[in-house]
Scaffold this motif. Structure first.
Motif, PDB file in Angstrom:
ATOM      1  N   THR A  70       0.849  -1.191   0.000  1.00 48.97           N
ATOM      2  CA  THR A  70       0.000   0.000   0.000  1.00 48.97           C
ATOM      3  C   THR A  70       0.882   1.237   0.000  1.00 48.97           C
ATOM      4  N   ASP A  71       0.322   2.337  -0.506  1.00 54.63           N
ATOM      5  CA  ASP A  71       1.071   3.590  -0.514  1.00 54.63           C
ATOM      6  C   ASP A  71       0.730   4.400   0.727  1.00 54.63           C
ATOM      7  N   THR A  72       1.175   5.658   0.767  1.00 53.27           N
ATOM      8  CA  THR A  72       0.953   6.501   1.938  1.00 53.27           C
ATOM      9  C   THR A  72      -0.522   6.823   2.168  1.00 53.27           C
ATOM     10  N   LYS A  73      -1.349   6.703   1.129  1.00 56.34           N
ATOM     11  CA  LYS A  73      -2.784   6.937   1.274  1.00 56.34           C
ATOM     12  C   LYS A  73      -3.545   5.629   1.449  1.00 56.34           C
ATOM     13  N   ASN A  74      -2.800   4.573   1.748  1.00 56.06           N
ATOM     14  CA  ASN A  74      -3.343   3.239   2.006  1.00 56.06           C
ATOM     15  C   ASN A  74      -4.075   2.656   0.792  1.00 56.06           C
ATOM     16  N   LYS A  75      -3.623   3.033  -0.394  1.00 60.37           N
ATOM     17  CA  LYS A  75      -4.169   2.441  -1.615  1.00 60.37           C
ATOM     18  C   LYS A  75      -3.377   1.174  -1.904  1.00 60.37           C
ATOM     19  N   TRP A  76      -4.070   0.145  -2.303  1.00 61.48           N
ATOM     20  CA  TRP A  76      -3.424  -1.129  -2.583  1.00 61.48           C
ATOM     21  C   TRP A  76      -2.719  -1.065  -3.924  1.00 61.48           C
ATOM     22  N   ARG A  77      -1.438  -1.347  -3.902  1.00 64.35           N
ATOM     23  CA  ARG A  77      -0.630  -1.345  -5.126  1.00 64.35           C
ATOM     24  C   ARG A  77      -0.502  -2.773  -5.627  1.00 64.35           C
ATOM     25  N   ASN A  78      -1.323  -3.125  -6.586  1.00 62.48           N
ATOM     26  CA  ASN A  78      -1.312  -4.498  -7.086  1.00 62.48           C
ATOM     27  C   ASN A  78      -0.935  -4.577  -8.563  1.00 62.48           C
ATOM     28  N   LYS A  79      -0.522  -3.484  -9.150  1.00 61.81           N
ATOM     29  CA  LYS A  79      -0.127  -3.463 -10.557  1.00 61.81           C
ATOM     30  C   LYS A  79       1.399  -3.390 -10.644  1.00 61.81           C
TER      31      LYS A  79
END
Length: 117
Positions: free
Chosen positions: A6-15
């Motif tokens: 996840t990034d700093t905004k808690n978005k899931w990085r799956n790409k």
């Protein structure tokens, strides 16, 4: 299973995005990462990609992309009665406006150069 990235905004990085570079480019990249104080190459590359100016070249594909994105935003606004545009749409609109402003600036410079002749 591995931990979700996840990034700093808690978005899931799956790409995953991958590209090839030369050994010299890799050395330069590693040096830039260290000099700028980033912990990872990923953070450095994302910062470069998302927060630096890009030279846009006007072509039919670009304008088709603009049209599709604006149609998508328009449809979303018509479908949702929200007054908020949303973070993703806001970012797209800002990017398109920056590109248009850069084209306007370039055209004014070209016109001034022509008028000076």
């Amino acid at each position: 299973m591995s931990k979700k990235n996840t990034d700093t905004k808690n978005k899931w990085r799956n790409k995953t995005i991958a590209f090839r570079i030369s050994p010299q480019e890799e050395q330069q990249l590693s040096l830039n990462v260290k000099l700028c104080g980033f912990r990872t190459r990923q953070d450095y590359i994302l910062q470069c990609l998302l927060n630096h100016s890009i030279i846009a070249v006007g072509n039919p594909l670009m304008f088709i992309s603009f049209k599709r994105q604006l149609n998508k935003i328009s449809a979303e606004l018509e479908t949702n009665s929200h007054t908020e545009i949303g973070e993703e749409n806001t970012a797209a609109i800002k990017t398109m406006l920056e590109i248009i402003k850069a084209f306007e600036k370039t055209n004014k410079t070209k016109e001034a150069n022509i008028n000076e002749r």
